[in-house]
Structures are given as structure tokens and as C-alpha cells.
Design a protein around this motif. Structure first.
Motif, PDB file in Angstrom:
ATOM      1  N   LEU A 299      25.821  25.032  85.439  1.00 44.91           N
ATOM      2  CA  LEU A 299      24.948  23.882  85.696  1.00 44.91           C
ATOM      3  C   LEU A 299      25.538  22.629  85.062  1.00 44.91           C
ATOM      4  N   PRO A 300      25.242  21.461  85.626  1.00 40.17           N
ATOM      5  CA  PRO A 300      25.705  20.207  85.003  1.00 40.17           C
ATOM      6  C   PRO A 300      25.123  20.048  83.602  1.00 40.17           C
ATOM      7  N   SER A 301      25.807  19.258  82.811  1.00 41.34           N
ATOM      8  CA  SER A 301      25.337  19.050  81.426  1.00 41.34           C
ATOM      9  C   SER A 301      24.023  18.306  81.384  1.00 41.34           C
ATOM     10  N   THR A 302      23.663  17.628  82.482  1.00 37.91           N
ATOM     11  CA  THR A 302      22.404  16.861  82.505  1.00 37.91           C
ATOM     12  C   THR A 302      21.197  17.750  82.804  1.00 37.91           C
ATOM     13  N   VAL A 303      21.450  18.996  83.135  1.00 31.18           N
ATOM     14  CA  VAL A 303      20.348  19.909  83.450  1.00 31.18           C
ATOM     15  C   VAL A 303      20.177  20.889  82.304  1.00 31.18           C
ATOM     16  N   VAL A 304      18.962  20.976  81.787  1.00 33.77           N
ATOM     17  CA  VAL A 304      18.638  21.836  80.640  1.00 33.77           C
ATOM     18  C   VAL A 304      17.587  22.878  81.092  1.00 33.77           C
ATOM     19  N   ILE A 305      17.793  24.124  80.639  1.00 37.72           N
ATOM     20  CA  ILE A 305      16.840  25.197  80.959  1.00 37.72           C
ATOM     21  C   ILE A 305      16.019  25.500  79.719  1.00 37.72           C
ATOM     22  N   ASP A 306      14.697  25.425  79.875  1.00 44.45           N
ATOM     23  CA  ASP A 306      13.780  25.693  78.771  1.00 44.45           C
ATOM     24  C   ASP A 306      12.906  26.887  79.145  1.00 44.45           C
ATOM     25  N   THR A 307      12.848  27.920  78.292  1.00 46.25           N
ATOM     26  CA  THR A 307      12.064  29.118  78.585  1.00 46.25           C
ATOM     27  C   THR A 307      10.913  29.243  77.602  1.00 46.25           C
ATOM     28  N   TYR A 308       9.821  29.793  78.088  1.00 45.68           N
ATOM     29  CA  TYR A 308       8.663  30.066  77.235  1.00 45.68           C
ATOM     30  C   TYR A 308       8.108  31.424  77.630  1.00 45.68           C
ATOM     31  N   PHE A 309       8.001  32.344  76.636  1.00 45.44           N
ATOM     32  CA  PHE A 309       7.484  33.690  76.889  1.00 45.44           C
ATOM     33  C   PHE A 309       6.231  33.884  76.060  1.00 45.44           C
ATOM     34  N   SER A 310       5.103  34.190  76.731  1.00 45.66           N
ATOM     35  CA  SER A 310       3.871  34.490  75.973  1.00 45.66           C
ATOM     36  C   SER A 310       3.994  35.848  75.288  1.00 45.66           C
ATOM     37  N   SER A 311       4.868  36.714  75.800  1.00 47.93           N
ATOM     38  CA  SER A 311       5.121  38.009  75.191  1.00 47.93           C
ATOM     39  C   SER A 311       6.468  38.496  75.699  1.00 47.93           C
TER      40      SER A 311
END
Length: 849
Positions: free
Chosen positions: A558-570
Motif C-alpha cells: 500500500l502507499p505510504s499515505t494509506v494507514v490500516i487501523d484495526t480494532y478487536f473487541s475480543s
């Protein structure tokens, strides 16, 4: 009490019919009574007249039928008497012939004693018989076989050659009788013949007998008229008996029965001037025709003759209608008729109608008087109540009706007074109640509109799901057919590449073709994914770990301008899915999110657990239960209206030409539905799109550690001279796969359908294995063939190939030892599948041991 009631009404006669309601009520009752009386009269009186008239007619018919039955019985008696008379004459004729035979024998014997010549003897015999007569001119005659009359009392016929003698009808007489008597024997024969001394032929019956010792016929007869004369006296007795039987019969008032014969002779009639006369000249005054002939025409037809006739009291005044029914007595030639005046048949009905009319008029008069009194008694309290109600309607709520009676009107007055009181108490609260109800109605209307919108949205989702399912079936069918074609193309290209590996010019052309075939295979796999027919290998996986691995895999691309953020409730959420296919889904969704943010941005992946009781905010209604929820969120421009409706359709894309295949979201949709999940597209309020996935949640279990596979393992299986059964209905696919198997050292036998393959499995006990298509012509599938082979030879290696997915049939044994191979495939992929089949077979045998 009735007298008191009437006296009270009369003492207040000044108020009778004073009120309009009284007049209307009284007029209505009188009108109803009059209409009822008229309806009853006009309905019942004609019906009664018709029924009485019909009853009288039936009575006339019954009388006539009884007399006819009596006449038939007399006819039978007369016929029996006539037969007996004829039988007596026949017996006499036989006796006469017997006497004649004795006389002939005696005469010839006497002539012989007197020493007469035969001619003299027969001449004396014939002369002697000529003078023998009896009865009414009856005699004896003798004739020979040539129809020559040897003896006859009439000189005209004596000695005559009668072979050409004919009767008045032109028929031969003697030849016919002689022939019948010779062939049929002695018997009775009827023919026309004239009396002695007369010239007219009449019917005669003769007894004729042939005497072979003398070679001639002797006959004697009696005339039919003589037989009938004996029955005339008996016939006269029958007529006398009938006359005595019907002379006392009277139909209605003056109706009667009469009898005449076929010649018009009036045999029985109550009028002495007509009886014993020929009535054929009597005319019907209406038609001018013979009245007897008209009666004969309607005999035994069931119809009656209606004509005009006079009365005994008014002779020659032919204005009165009469009705006659006629029956014919066959054998006697008689016509028995009933005759009755029509107005006499109707008189009983008219009398009954007049009496009903009189009773009805008396009842109507009494009913009108009672209606006058009753209408005033009923309407008085109503008019009083109406006057009070009128004042109450003007706003005076302090009045009462004043009706004090021990009946329903008293109850009505009390109820009216209570109603006015209740109205006075409730009128102050009416405005508040109306306002409250209006507010509730507005809220209900709003809720109804929301429900209608929700119903419309659910209906659109259902229609979209049905449409996607139909498109999916079409895509799956196309993908299956293309996989067969690509198997042929790819197999031949790879074989050509291997064979001509040193031809650089040819390799330059083969390598692009091979790459194109593999790209075509990839497209068909995506179509299979969309159509929910791709081969899956579901297993229990930890969703959070898979998301981490997928993010780690893609983030470098992915380009450096795109960031992946994850959130897991469990991190303990598990589902039963194909991990590689879920990974592909997430990659497709993240790449689409990246394309939606050309200037860069944040891609959010949220993982949580949700318990759904009634969910409709997805592609179709969600089955209640617990689910793993995955949200993929971007900060782009979101979905357009068209994109929201068309996103899951194959080959639909919003990217410019050449930038996308249009199969990404359709593949995601197919995989999710194939995994029994649900999907939903939406736009975020603060910008961007959100794609939500639902997968059925599994109860958490600790997963075993995964063992690393040896990617460098070599194919060390030796297939030389092994016997392999190849089952494939497509000729070209079968040819390519056969060449690949032969290249591995196999000896190959082929079958084009499951029935042929089943016969080969039974006939060949030493099969090494079987490579079969799953779907093919015949009575069995590939799974069923595999089960049969493994039952017969558990050590056999089985590989099943197909263009799309088939779930393992849990009813079959040994399913774990079967290797599935997806079309199209290359020779190396087939070799790998064979090695795996060997390993699976070995593991299965070890488990059984």
C-alpha cells in the motif's frame, strides 16, 4: 281488557292519525297488508286453479285408463275364444280327412271285389267324394302331384289342370300347396279361394295330406269368415259388458266415455241418437274436418283434442270448449274416448278461489282496523320523544321525555333521559378527548409511514438477493463450462511447452498463451466464488489472527499515505470458514478502500461479536443467532446510489477502463453467502464507505499448533505400469488427462459415464486408482463411484475433479481418503494430487489398522 283498550282509543279519537308519523305508519301497514294480500292472491289463486284443473284432468285420464285396462282384458278373453274356435275347426278338418281316407280304402277294396279296372275304380271313387259336403259349404277335393284336380264338387274345377291356376293376387294356388304338403307333410295352409257357386275369393284355411299308396293329395278346408262369424256373438257380449261398465261413469259434472271402431261405427255412446250410427260425417265446427278422424289422429299420443261443441241444453250452439283423450285397443280396432267440458274441469278451482278471496277480504278488513289502533298506540310516545329531542338539540339539556310506560317505549324514555344526562356530563370533556386522540393518531401515522418505508426496503433487499442468486447460477454454469475448456487448452499448452522446450521461437508463443489460460482460470474461479460454487476448505480459525496476518501481508504493497487501523473487541472470536478465501476477501476490500482514497487516508478494520434477534439490514433477513462482525471502513467518497445497487453484480466496476475486472465485490459476496454469512454496504455520515460482514460464531476452542508443511518434498511415488481408471464424459478433456496420466507411467482405461465405470470397477479387481469427474451422465455421481471402489478395494487411490464445488456426501464411507482436484489443472497439479491421494490412502489404512 281488549274492550278497555278499544274504548280508550275511541275516547281519544281526536288524536287518531293526528301526527304525521301515525299517518305514515298506518299507511305503511295498510300498504304492506294490501300488497301481501295481492301477492298471495295473484300467486296462490292461479296456482290453485291450475292444480285443481290438473287434478280433474288426471282424474279423467285415470278413469279412461281403467276402462282401457278393462277393454284389454275383454280383448284377451275374445282372442282366446277366437283361437279356441279356430282350433275346433282344425280338429274337424283332420277328422274329415281321416274319414275320407277310410272311404277311399273301402271304395277301392269294393271295386277290387267287383273286379273293376283301376280306372273304373278311381272314377267311382272321385264321383263319390264330389257329393260329400259338411258345415257351411265345406267339401273334399283330390289332386295329384301335377296339380290336376281329380275330384271337386264344382264342375268348373273337376278334372282341371290347376298347375297355372292363380288367385286374385296373381299367386299360384295348387302348385304352392301341393309342393308344401309334399315337402313339409300334412298340415294347414291358408290361401284365397272362392265359395261354391261364387266368383269372389275369400281367405280359406285347408288341411292337406299326401297319400303315397295312392299317389294323390286329399284336402278339405273352412273359410275364415265362417270362423269369425262364430265370435261375433261373443264380441256383442263384450260390447254389452263395456256399455254397462261405463254408462254410470261421469267425469266432472257431465263428462262421459264413448267407444267407436275403425270404420267410424259408434259402438257405445250415452246419446241414443249417436250410438249404433256411423259418425264419420260429424264435423268439427272449428276445423271443418271429421271429428272422429281428429280423435283417431291423437290416439295414444298423450295429447288431448280440444274442440268446440254444444251443450245438451243448447243444441247447435258450438261455443263450449271440450277436451277429449283417446286410447286405441289394438286387436279389437276400437277407440275409447273421454269427453268433458273444460269449464267443468275449472269449476272446482274457481269455487275454491272464491272462498279464499272472501276469507282474505274479511281478514284484511280486520287487519286494517287493528293497524289503525296499533299505529296510534305505537307512534304517540315516539312523537312525544321527538318533540323533546328537538328541544334538546337546541341546547336545552334540562328536559326529560315524560314517558312512563311498562313496555319497551318506557325503557326507551328512561334510556333517553339517561342519555341526555350523560351528554350533559360528557360535553365538557369532549374537547380534551378529541385533542388527545388527535395527537395519538399523528404518532400512529408516523409509525405507519416508518413501517412502510422499512417494508419497502426489505422488499428491495429480497428482490436484489433473488436477482443475485439468478445471476450467480448463470455465472456458475458458465464457469464450469469454461473450466472444462481451459483444462483442454492449458493441458495441451503445457504438454507442448514440455515437448518443445528447446524451441525458443515456439516457447515465446506458448508462454503468453499459458499465462492467458491461467488468467482465464482465475476469472472462472472468481465467477465460481460469486456463484457460491468455488471449492472451499472450511475449518475453525481465529478471526483476529487471520486479520493480523492479512494486514501484515498487504501493508507493504500500500502507499505510504494509506494507514490500516484495526480494532478487536475480543481476540477469541472463531468461525468455520476457508482461511485463504477469507484472506482474499479482506485483501479485495482493503484494495478497494485504497482505490477509494487516491489522496491517502485511513482504512479501519473492526472485529466484534453481535447477537442478532431480528436483523434485516443486510442483503437478506438474518437468521437469529450469534455472529462475528467485521467492518471494513474507508474515508473515501462512499457509494453512489447506482453503485449501492449494482456493487455485487459481476463485471460491474466504477473504475476507469482497464483498472478493474468488476469481480472483486461479487467474489466477496459469493464467498460470504457460501459460508452462510451476510453482507451489508453503507455510507458513513462523516464521509466514506463501510462494508459489514457477518459470519456464524463458533464457541471458542483452543486451536492446535499448525505444523509446517515441507514445501520442498519431492514426488517420489512410482506409478509405472499402475492401472488407472479415467472417468470423464468430455472427449477432449479425457484426451488431455489421459496423456498426462500416461506421462506419469500409468496404464489407463477410460469410461464415458458412471454406468460404464461401475461395470469396469466390478470387472477389474486390481485397479490402482480412479480419476473421475464428479458430475457426469449415468445413474451415479463421482462420490458414489468412489464409495463403491473403496468398498471393493480400500487401498485404491481416488481423485475427483470438477469445474465447481461439491460438498462431500456425508452418507458415503471413506470420504476422507478422496482428493478433490479443481479444473483447470496442469500436469504438475495432477501429479501433486496423485501424491496426496497416495498419502491419504496410506493414512486411512493406518487408522483402520
Amino acid at each position: 281488557m281488549l274492550k278497555l283498550f278499544i274504548s280508550q282509543r275511541i275516547s281519544r279519537k281526536q288524536v287518531l292519525l293526528k301526527y304525521k308519523l301515525s299517518r305514515v305508519f298506518f299507511s305503511s301497514i295498510v300498504t304492506i297488508l294490501l300488497v301481501l294480500f295481492a301477492v298471495i292472491y295473484f300467486y296462490s289463486v292461479p296456482l290453485i286453479n291450475a292444480k285443481v284443473y290438473e287434478t280433474e284432468r288426471n282424474s279423467s285420464r285415470m278413469v279412461l285408463n281403467n276402462v282401457v285396462d278393462l277393454a284389454n282384458k275383454m280383448k284377451l278373453s275374445l282372442a282366446a275364444y277366437q283361437r279356441e274356435a279356430l282350433d275346433g275347426h282344425k280338429r274337424n278338418m283332420k277328422s274329415v280327412i281321416d274319414l275320407a281316407e277310410v272311404y277311399v280304402a273301402g271304395s277301392l277294396a269294393e271295386s277290387q271285389l267287383n273286379q273293376l279296372t283301376p280306372q273304373q275304380a278311381y272314377t267311382n271313387l272321385y264321383e263319390g267324394l264330389r257329393s260329400f259336403t259338411y258345415g257351411n259349404g265345406s267339401y273334399i277335393w283330390i289332386a295329384d302331384q301335377k296339380s290336376t284336380i281329380l275330384s271337386h264338387p264344382d264342375p268348373h274345377f273337376y278334372g282341371m289342370d290347376a298347375s297355372n291356376l292363380r288367385d286374385s293376387n296373381g299367386e299360384l294356388v295348387f302348385p304352392t300347396v301341393i309342393l308344401k304338403a309334399r315337402s313339409e307333410g300334412a298340415g294347414f295352409y291358408q290361401y284365397p279361394w272362392r265359395r261354391l257357386g261364387e266368383s269372389k275369393d275369400v281367405e280359406k284355411i285347408s288341411y292337406v295330406k299326401y297319400f303315397p299308396e295312392w299317389d294323390f293329395f286329399i284336402g278339405t278346408g273352412v273359410y275364415i269368415d265362417d270362423v269369425k262369424q262364430g265370435t261375433e256373438s261373443r264380441r256383442a257380449e263384450v260390447i254389452t259388458d263395456l256399455r254397462q261398465s261405463i254408462e254410470d261413469i261421469v267425469i266432472a259434472e257431465t263428462g262421459y266415455l264413448f267407444i267407436f271402431d275403425e270404420q267410424g261405427n259408434m259402438l257405445v255412446h250415452p246419446n241414443d241418437n249417436i250410438e249404433a250410427t256411423n259418425a264419420l260425417l260429424l264435423k268439427n265446427p272449428m276445423t271443418g274436418q271429421s271429428i272422429l278422424q281428429e280423435l283417431i289422429d291423437v290416439a295414444d299420443t298423450g295429447n288431448e283434442l280440444i274442440y268446440q261443441w254444444d251443450r245438451p241444453t243448447e243444441p247447435s250452439n258450438y261455443i263450449y270448449e271440450k277436451l277429449s283423450l283417446v286410447r286405441y285397443i289394438k286387436g279389437l280396432g276400437w277407440y275409447i274416448c273421454s269427453s268433458v267440458y273444460v269449464d267443468e274441469l275449472q269449476s272446482s278451482g274457481k269455487l275454491l278461489s272464491q272462498r279464499i278471496m272472501l276469507i282474505g277480504l274479511l281478514a284484511l278488513f280486520v287487519a286494517i282496523i287493528l293497524a289503525l289502533l296499533f299505529s296510534n298506540w305505537v307512534t304517540y310516545p315516539i312523537t312525544q320523544l321527538a318533540a323533546v329531542a328537538k328541544k334538546v338539540s337546541r341546547g336545552d339539556l334540562t328536559l326529560t321525555s315524560g314517558i312512563k310506560r311498562q313496555d319497551e317505549f318506557g325503557v326507551l324514555g328512561i334510556a333517553f333521559d339517561q342519555m341526555v344526562t350523560q351528554l350533559r356530563d360528557n360535553i365538557t370533556n369532549l374537547d380534551l378527548t378529541i385533542a388527545s386522540r388527535t395527537e395519538a393518531l399523528v404518532k400512529s401515522n408516523q409509525q405507519l409511514q416508518l413501517s412502510m418505508l422499512e417494508s419497502k426496503r426489505v422488499q428491495q433487499q429480497l428482490m436484489q438477493a433473488q436477482r443475485m442468486n439468478a445471476v450467480g447460477q448463470l455465472a456458475g454454469g458458465l464457469a464450469h463450462d469454461f473450466n472444462n475448456i481451459l483444462t483442454i487448452i492449458l493441458g495441451n499448452l503445457v504438454a507442448a511447452e514440455r515437448r518443445f522446450s528447446e524451441n525458443d521461437i515456439l516457447l515465446k508463443k506458448l508462454e503468453p498463451a499459458i499465462r492467458a489460460s491461467r488468467r482465464g482460470s482465475d476469472i472462472t474461479n472468481r465467477l465460481l466464488a460469486f456463484s457460491r460454487r468455488q471449492p472451499l476448505q472450511p475449518c475453525r480459525i481465529n478471526i483476529a489472527d487471520l486479520i493480523d496476518g492479512t494486514v501484515e501481508l498487504i501493508k507493504d504493497s500500500l502507499p505510504s499515505t494509506v494507514v490500516i487501523d484495526t480494532y478487536f473487541s475480543s481476540r477469541l472470536l472463531q468461525a468455520n470458514v476457508d482461511p485463504s478465501q477469507l484472506e482474499n476477501c479482506l485483501i479485495n476490500l482493503m484494495l478497494n478502500a485504497k482505490d477509494a482514497m487516491p489522496e491517502g487516508g485511513e482504512i479501519g478494520i473492526n472485529l466484534s461479536c453481535i447477537d442478532i434477534e431480528s436483523g434485516t439490514n443486510f442483503d437478506e433477513p438474518v437468521v437469529p443467532g450469534k455472529y462475528v462482525l467485521i467492518d471494513v471502513i474507508d474515508r473515501g467518497c462512499g457509494f453512489t446510489v447506482d453503485a449501492m445497487h449494482m456493487a455485487f453484480e459481476p463485471f460491474y466496476t466504477t473504475k476507469s477502463s482497464g483498472q478493474g475486472s468488476g469481480l472483486g465485490l461479487s467474489m466477496v459476496f459469493g464467498f460470504i453467502k457460501q459460508s452462510r454469512g451476510f453482507i451489508h454496504l453503507s455510507n458513513r455520515t462523516n464521509g466514506g464507505a463501510k462494508i459489514t460482514l457477518l459470519l456464524p460464531l463458533l464457541a471458542y476452542k483452543k486451536l492446535p499448533k499448525r505444523e509446517d508443511k515441507d514445501d520442498n518434498s519431492t514426488n517420489d511415488s512410482n506409478f509405472t505400469d499402475k492401472l488407472m481408471l479415467l472417468v470423464e464424459d468430455d472427449f477432449d478433456v479425457r484426451a488431455v488427462v489421459r496423456e498426462q496420466l500416461i506421462s506419469f507411467g500409468f496404464n489407463v482405461i477410460e469410461a464415458t459415464d458412471s454406468d460404464e465405470a461401475e461395470q469396469l470397477i466390478t470387472a477389474i479387481p486390481n485397479l490402482f486408482g480412479m480419476l473421475s469427474d464428479i458430475s457426469m451422465p449415468g445413474s451415479k455421481t463421482g462420490f458414489e463411484l468412489a464409495d463403491g471402489l473403496l468398498r471393493q478395494a480400500p487401498a485404491s487411490k481416488v481423485i475427483l475433479m470438477s469445474g465447481y464445488v461439491f460438498e462431500n456426501d456425508k452418507r458415503l464411507n471413506n470420504v476422507e481418503s478422496i482428493v478433490l482436484l479443481r479444473k483447470p489443472f496442469s500436469a504438475s497439479e495432477l501429479r501433486c494430487a496423485l501424491d496426496n491421494a497416495v498419502k491419504e490412502s496410506t493414512n486411512t489404512i493406518d487408522k483402520d489398522a
